[in-house]
Write an enzyme that holds these catalytic residues in place. Sequence first.
Site, PDB file in Angstrom:
ATOM      1  N   LYS A 111       0.943  -1.142   0.031  1.00 64.19           N
ATOM      2  CA  LYS A 111      -0.031   0.016  -0.070  1.00 64.19           C
ATOM      3  C   LYS A 111       1.234   1.295  -0.079  1.00 64.19           C
ATOM      4  O   LYS A 111       0.538   2.123  -0.160  1.00 64.19           O
ATOM      5  CB  LYS A 111      -0.746   0.173   1.345  1.00 64.19           C
ATOM      6  CG  LYS A 111      -1.957  -1.131   1.295  1.00 64.19           C
ATOM      7  CD  LYS A 111      -3.010  -0.868   2.172  1.00 64.19           C
ATOM      8  CE  LYS A 111      -4.379  -1.891   1.804  1.00 64.19           C
ATOM      9  NZ  LYS A 111      -4.887  -1.545   3.086  1.00 64.19           N
ATOM     10  N   LYS A 193      -5.518 -10.754  -6.842  1.00 71.08           N
ATOM     11  CA  LYS A 193      -6.849 -11.132  -6.380  1.00 71.08           C
ATOM     12  C   LYS A 193      -7.142  -9.893  -6.961  1.00 71.08           C
ATOM     13  O   LYS A 193      -7.019  -8.583  -7.022  1.00 71.08           O
ATOM     14  CB  LYS A 193      -6.584 -11.393  -5.019  1.00 71.08           C
ATOM     15  CG  LYS A 193      -6.296 -10.112  -4.076  1.00 71.08           C
ATOM     16  CD  LYS A 193      -6.721  -9.715  -2.653  1.00 71.08           C
ATOM     17  CE  LYS A 193      -6.744  -8.452  -2.268  1.00 71.08           C
ATOM     18  NZ  LYS A 193      -7.616  -8.318  -1.308  1.00 71.08           N
ATOM     19  N   LYS A 196     -10.928  -3.720  -4.770  1.00 75.97           N
ATOM     20  CA  LYS A 196     -11.450  -2.936  -4.990  1.00 75.97           C
ATOM     21  C   LYS A 196     -10.801  -1.740  -5.574  1.00 75.97           C
ATOM     22  O   LYS A 196     -10.653  -0.961  -6.014  1.00 75.97           O
ATOM     23  CB  LYS A 196     -12.592  -2.253  -3.820  1.00 75.97           C
ATOM     24  CG  LYS A 196     -11.311  -2.358  -2.767  1.00 75.97           C
ATOM     25  CD  LYS A 196     -12.533  -1.913  -1.517  1.00 75.97           C
ATOM     26  CE  LYS A 196     -11.556  -1.910  -0.282  1.00 75.97           C
ATOM     27  NZ  LYS A 196     -12.034  -3.035   0.146  1.00 75.97           N
TER      28      LYS A 196
HETATM   29  P1  ADP Z   1      -9.665  -5.472  -1.299  1.00 79.22           P
HETATM   30  O1  ADP Z   1      -8.461  -5.543  -1.413  1.00 79.22           O
HETATM   31  O2  ADP Z   1     -10.867  -5.744  -2.243  1.00 79.22           O
HETATM   32  O3  ADP Z   1      -9.258  -3.801  -0.646  1.00 79.22           O
HETATM   33  P2  ADP Z   1      -9.892  -6.309   1.715  1.00 79.22           P
HETATM   34  O4  ADP Z   1      -8.264  -5.668   1.694  1.00 79.22           O
HETATM   35  O5  ADP Z   1     -10.525  -4.764   2.132  1.00 79.22           O
HETATM   36  O6  ADP Z   1     -10.020  -5.919   0.300  1.00 79.22           O
HETATM   37  O7  ADP Z   1     -10.707  -7.591   2.382  1.00 79.22           O
HETATM   38  C1  ADP Z   1     -11.839  -7.623   2.958  1.00 79.22           C
HETATM   39  C2  ADP Z   1     -11.504  -8.884   3.397  1.00 79.22           C
HETATM   40  O8  ADP Z   1     -11.908  -9.754   2.059  1.00 79.22           O
HETATM   41  C3  ADP Z   1     -10.486  -9.376   3.805  1.00 79.22           C
HETATM   42  O9  ADP Z   1     -10.995 -10.841   4.814  1.00 79.22           O
HETATM   43  C4  ADP Z   1      -9.415 -10.050   2.251  1.00 79.22           C
HETATM   44  O10 ADP Z   1      -9.719 -11.671   3.102  1.00 79.22           O
HETATM   45  C5  ADP Z   1     -11.139 -10.915   1.998  1.00 79.22           C
HETATM   46  N1  ADP Z   1     -11.006 -10.680   0.887  1.00 79.22           N
HETATM   47  C6  ADP Z   1     -11.029  -9.102  -0.044  1.00 79.22           C
HETATM   48  N2  ADP Z   1      -9.952  -9.689  -1.853  1.00 79.22           N
HETATM   49  C7  ADP Z   1     -10.470 -10.871  -1.263  1.00 79.22           C
HETATM   50  C8  ADP Z   1     -10.579 -11.959  -3.032  1.00 79.22           C
HETATM   51  N3  ADP Z   1      -9.895 -11.161  -3.579  1.00 79.22           N
HETATM   52  N4  ADP Z   1     -10.461 -13.312  -2.541  1.00 79.22           N
HETATM   53  C9  ADP Z   1     -11.340 -14.077  -1.836  1.00 79.22           C
HETATM   54  N5  ADP Z   1     -11.066 -12.979  -0.007  1.00 79.22           N
HETATM   55  C10 ADP Z   1     -10.621 -11.697  -0.272  1.00 79.22           C
END
Ligand code: ADP
Length: 328
Positions: A111, A193, A196
């Site tokens: 980040k 992965k 958002k």
């Molecule tokens: P992002 O990467 O979209 O910002 P976050 O970091 O806010 O997502 O993650 C929120 C939750 O969702 C966490 O528990 C994370 O492990 C899970 N998560 C985020 N992206 C994925 C993904 N692509 N596949 C499965 N779980 C995910």
Amino acid sequence: MRILTALQPSGILHIGNLFGAIEPMVKLQIFGNENLLFIVDYHAITVPQDPAELRRNILFAAATYLAIGIDPKKTILFQQSRISEHTELAWILNCLVHMGELERMTQYKDKARGKGEAVSVGLFDYPILMAADILLYDTNVVPVGEDQKQHVELARDLAQRFNKTFGETFVIPRPEIRKEGARIMGLDDPDKKMSKSASSEKNYLSLMDDETTVLKKIKSAVTDSGSTITFDKTRAGLANLLTIYSLVTGKTTDQLVNEYEGKGYGDFKIGLAGTVSSYLAPIQEKINNSLEDESKLLSILDQGAARAKAIAEKKMADVRKKIGVTLS
Ligand code: ADP
Ligand code: TRP
């Protein structure tokens, strides 16, 4: 068994969040478990947030959890900032953690990359607030996606360090990394992965995407030059789509491969898009209904906060005593 997880109120939730984080919490709502699920608004402000939008996103997150099947009678659902013990414990843990331990955190490195000096101290310290979130509630199990494992391990290390220094205080938590759905990959880049914060909206399927958008995004999802539908990890794009298909239908990937024998990517993608849309439609309806009844939503969050506060207050009283700041 106390099970705890939390999510940032990020506005857009995608199906990676749904299958990776929220749905497993729904399944864990069984007799014998005590579940806590909260919205980490103080983690969200580690990067700039528009206040009005943040408020909307907190409510949206709560509405989403309820729509997916979180039952506030079975799960303590609350907002992190309502419980000041989180930030209080974070401060104490700050004084136990070493700079090097935080510098090693891969999420921080990702980040902060490219931002030079313009990174908030909060972003650096993020894992400590998360450790406080977990340790405050004597958590046994923390279900998270793979990307959060390192943070939960830091919470374990800090719990052990605190216990060794000040005497038995914290339960040592363990991460539980989901296998199915633990890592949904980006539609436009199946090597990374779904997230958002990806640069293109074509990366993710949002829970609020309508039928046309779902179809458009799935049609443009990256696959390969093959023509048959097989489940093969080396065909990352297709394997990811099959995983999503399996999660929304409950069918195994083998069953789906059989169904699509002799058919090509076109049919497969249209089939997948249709199923994703039918899966999302009732969820979207529930979210919208819930947002229309804001006072009910606020009351659920109030009740959750009261229950969380009772646990957190007790723990902090013990922590303050252990470190020597309680005088009487
Ligand atoms: P992002 O990467 O979209 O910002 P976050 O970091 O806010 O997502 O993650 C929120 C939750 O969702 C966490 O528990 C994370 O492990 C899970 N998560 C985020 N992206 C994925 C993904 N692509 N596949 C499965 N779980 C995910
Ligand atoms: N850092 C987590 C994420 O981005 C969110 C989080 C904050 C969390 N506190 C937590 C997850 C405590 C589990 C337990 O997904």
